[in-house]
Design an enzyme around this catalytic site. Structure first.
Site, mmCIF file in Angstrom:
data_model
loop_
_atom_site.group_PDB
_atom_site.id
_atom_site.type_symbol
_atom_site.label_atom_id
_atom_site.label_comp_id
_atom_site.label_asym_id
_atom_site.label_seq_id
_atom_site.Cartn_x
_atom_site.Cartn_y
_atom_site.Cartn_z
ATOM 1 N N SER A 1 -14.573 -2.581 5.153
ATOM 2 C CA SER A 1 -14.764 -2.452 6.598
ATOM 3 C C SER A 1 -14.395 -1.048 7.064
ATOM 4 C CB SER A 1 -13.903 -3.486 7.333
ATOM 5 O OG SER A 1 -14.300 -4.798 6.991
ATOM 6 N N ARG B 1 1.147 1.282 9.541
ATOM 7 C CA ARG B 1 1.795 2.579 9.260
ATOM 8 C C ARG B 1 3.208 2.401 8.700
ATOM 9 N NH1 ARG B 1 -2.683 2.400 10.744
ATOM 10 N NH2 ARG B 1 -3.715 3.655 12.360
ATOM 11 N N ARG B 2 3.420 1.310 7.974
ATOM 12 C CA ARG B 2 4.727 1.100 7.339
ATOM 13 C C ARG B 2 4.615 0.946 5.815
ATOM 14 N NH1 ARG B 2 7.868 -3.052 11.520
ATOM 15 N NH2 ARG B 2 6.960 -2.215 13.452
ATOM 16 N N GLY B 3 3.449 1.252 5.282
ATOM 17 C CA GLY B 3 3.261 1.180 3.839
ATOM 18 C C GLY B 3 2.951 -0.204 3.309
ATOM 19 N N LEU C 1 0.129 -2.056 3.529
ATOM 20 C CA LEU C 1 -1.165 -2.160 2.866
ATOM 21 C C LEU C 1 -1.066 -1.658 1.432
ATOM 22 C CD1 LEU C 1 -4.182 -2.765 2.887
ATOM 23 C CD2 LEU C 1 -4.566 -0.459 3.775
ATOM 24 N N TYR D 1 -10.003 2.905 0.788
ATOM 25 C CA TYR D 1 -9.787 2.349 -0.540
ATOM 26 C C TYR D 1 -9.806 3.362 -1.675
ATOM 27 C CZ TYR D 1 -9.795 -2.084 1.806
ATOM 28 O OH TYR D 1 -9.467 -3.112 2.648
ATOM 29 N N VAL E 1 -3.331 -5.963 7.932
ATOM 30 C CA VAL E 1 -1.943 -5.951 8.391
ATOM 31 C C VAL E 1 -1.972 -6.078 9.911
ATOM 32 C CG1 VAL E 1 0.186 -4.595 8.547
ATOM 33 C CG2 VAL E 1 -1.204 -4.499 6.463
ATOM 34 N N PHE F 1 -18.554 -10.367 0.911
ATOM 35 C CA PHE F 1 -17.469 -11.347 0.767
ATOM 36 C C PHE F 1 -16.221 -10.767 1.361
ATOM 37 C CE2 PHE F 1 -17.907 -8.851 -3.138
ATOM 38 C CZ PHE F 1 -16.624 -8.382 -3.338
ATOM 39 N N VAL G 1 -8.363 -8.489 3.703
ATOM 40 C CA VAL G 1 -7.240 -7.558 3.614
ATOM 41 C C VAL G 1 -6.895 -7.057 5.020
ATOM 42 C CG1 VAL G 1 -6.412 -5.377 2.669
ATOM 43 C CG2 VAL G 1 -7.923 -6.841 1.301
#
Length: 406
Positions: free
Chosen positions: A117, A89-91, A93, A122, A83, A406, A81
């Site tokens: 990480s 900072r643009r939404g 994720l 999350y 960006v 993983f 996962v």
């Protein structure tokens, strides 16, 4: 600029989505690496974020089974996962995580799991810390084996790659179907992950060693490890770096660790991703010299609360009503759920405990008790004795154990 999020459709898009995370590790994914990884992660389970025609983010999900109390369940193993730093900072994720979890739900998977990480991210998507793990570093000349261990049993032999591929998955399956927190290893996982011995996986250590433990000629456990050498001249330090070690029962576990702790010419041992209740603590003579460290491990998301609760086994037949007070993505997970005789249903009964979906995830595998969570001010007791009843219901014999990142 309008951004789009959708699953990848071909290997070029797949490789582009991988770049979003590989950037942060200072590497570029080759076509060969992307093709190999796509054998483990299907194209349609890798969501990419697009800025026009450019891929600027990615979020994948392995199609796993996760062993929960009662047996294995389908589970999305969230991975890679990221960006690109040009588009943070643009939404993006949040859009990828929402698209991914909606897809998980549509596939009928009630659970998603990941290794984080960045641990603070999350929770906003409904994940809670489902298990912790233990890492150990030991001076082999000091930690020793405890007095009174049973005499050595069984025999150990080193395997070559081809025999490992035939034998070790069967041993692993015997362990993972009963050990809460273990994951299935689908498809080519053994060939391309577990037993792969490329230079990039060695991280300064030697080749992968594969030792099989047998009782009366029958496989009973195995260990994967590497040997590292540090220093120069006469000041060498040799370390056994344990990748994983699994026995099918307590006797096999004891003999595997007797082997690992007794390899000649070794000075130190390192092992990570062990459960907190691992018997290694009781196999060695001086537990305090294990230099044990507790770390966060598996993060869990109850994508469908009702299904996840219904698919889990319980330690008693008593009745407990849980009220889920909040879910940041799925409003239909909010409400009361009564567990009675192992049957789960929506309920209007007075709740015994109140908590949000993230905190329920922390209790789901048995990694945290309701009493622990209450002491951390994450659970409220709504009826007298409710926390004790919930703990009796969710109790597990062993700590959850996820042995593989993983």
């Amino acid at each position: 600029m309008a951004y789009r999020v959708r699953p990848t459709r071909d290997l070029d898009e797949f490789r582009g989505a991988l770049r979003a995370i590989s950037h942060y590790f200072g590497s570029r994914i080759t076509e060969e690496e992307a093709e190999r990884f796509s054998r483990l992660l299907p194209l349609d389970r890798f969501h990419a974020a697009f800025d026009g025609s450019e891929i600027v983010g990615g979020a994948g999900a392995f199609p796993f089974e996760l062993t929960v109390p009662g047996g294995p369940l389908p589970c999305a193993g969230v991975t890679v996962v990221g960006v690109l730093p040009t588009h943070v900072r643009r939404g993006l994720l949040g859009r990828m995580m929402r698209a991914q979890l909606n897809d998980v739900r549509e596939r009928g998977e009630s659970l998603a799991a990941l290794w984080a990480s960045a641990e603070t991210i999350y929770g906003r998507y409904g994940y809670g810390l489902g298990s912790t793990g233990m890492g150990v570093k030991a001076d082999l000349h000091r930690v020793g084996l405890r007095d009174g261990l049973p005499p050595r049993e069984g025999s150990a032999r080193l395997l070559e790659h081809d025999e490992s591929l035939r034998v070790l998955p069967r041993v692993y399956e015997r362990v993972r179907r009963r050990q809460v927190g273990f994951l299935s290893r689908p498809g080519d996982w053994w060939e391309h992950r577990t037993l792969r011995d490329a230079p990039d996986q060695r991280r300064g250590a030697g080749q992968l060693e594969r030792v099989l433990l047998e009782f009366d000629g029958r496989p009973a456990g195995y260990a994967l490890y590497r040997v590292t050498q540090d220093g120069s001249g006469v000041d060498w330090t040799k370390t056994v770096r344990v990748v994983e070690a699994f026995g099918v029962d307590a006797r096999a576990t004891r003999e595997l660790w007797r082997y690992l702790l007794s390899i000649d010419w070794m000075d130190r041992l390192e092992a990570w991703h062990l459960p907190l209740d691992h018997p290694l603590k009781l196999i060695v003579a001086r537990m305090n010299l294990l230099e044990a460290r507790e770390l966060d491990a598996l993060w869990l998301r109850l994508v469908d609360v009702g299904a996840a609760l219904a698919q889990r086994a319980y330690a008693t037949d008593s009745r407990v009503t849980i009220e889920v007070t909040a879910d940041p993505l799925f409003p239909d997970n909010v409400g009361r759920w009564t567990i009675d005789g192992g049957v789960v249903r929506r309920s209007r009964l007075r709740p015994d405990v109140l908590l949000d979906v993230r905190v329920l995830a922390s209790a789901y595998l048995g990694g945290f008790s309701f009493a622990q969570l209450a002491r951390g001010e994450l659970v409220d007791e709504a009826t007298r004795g409710g926390i004790a009843r919930a703990d009796a219901l969710f109790r597990t014999a062993d700590a959850p154990w996820c042995p593989e990142i993983f």
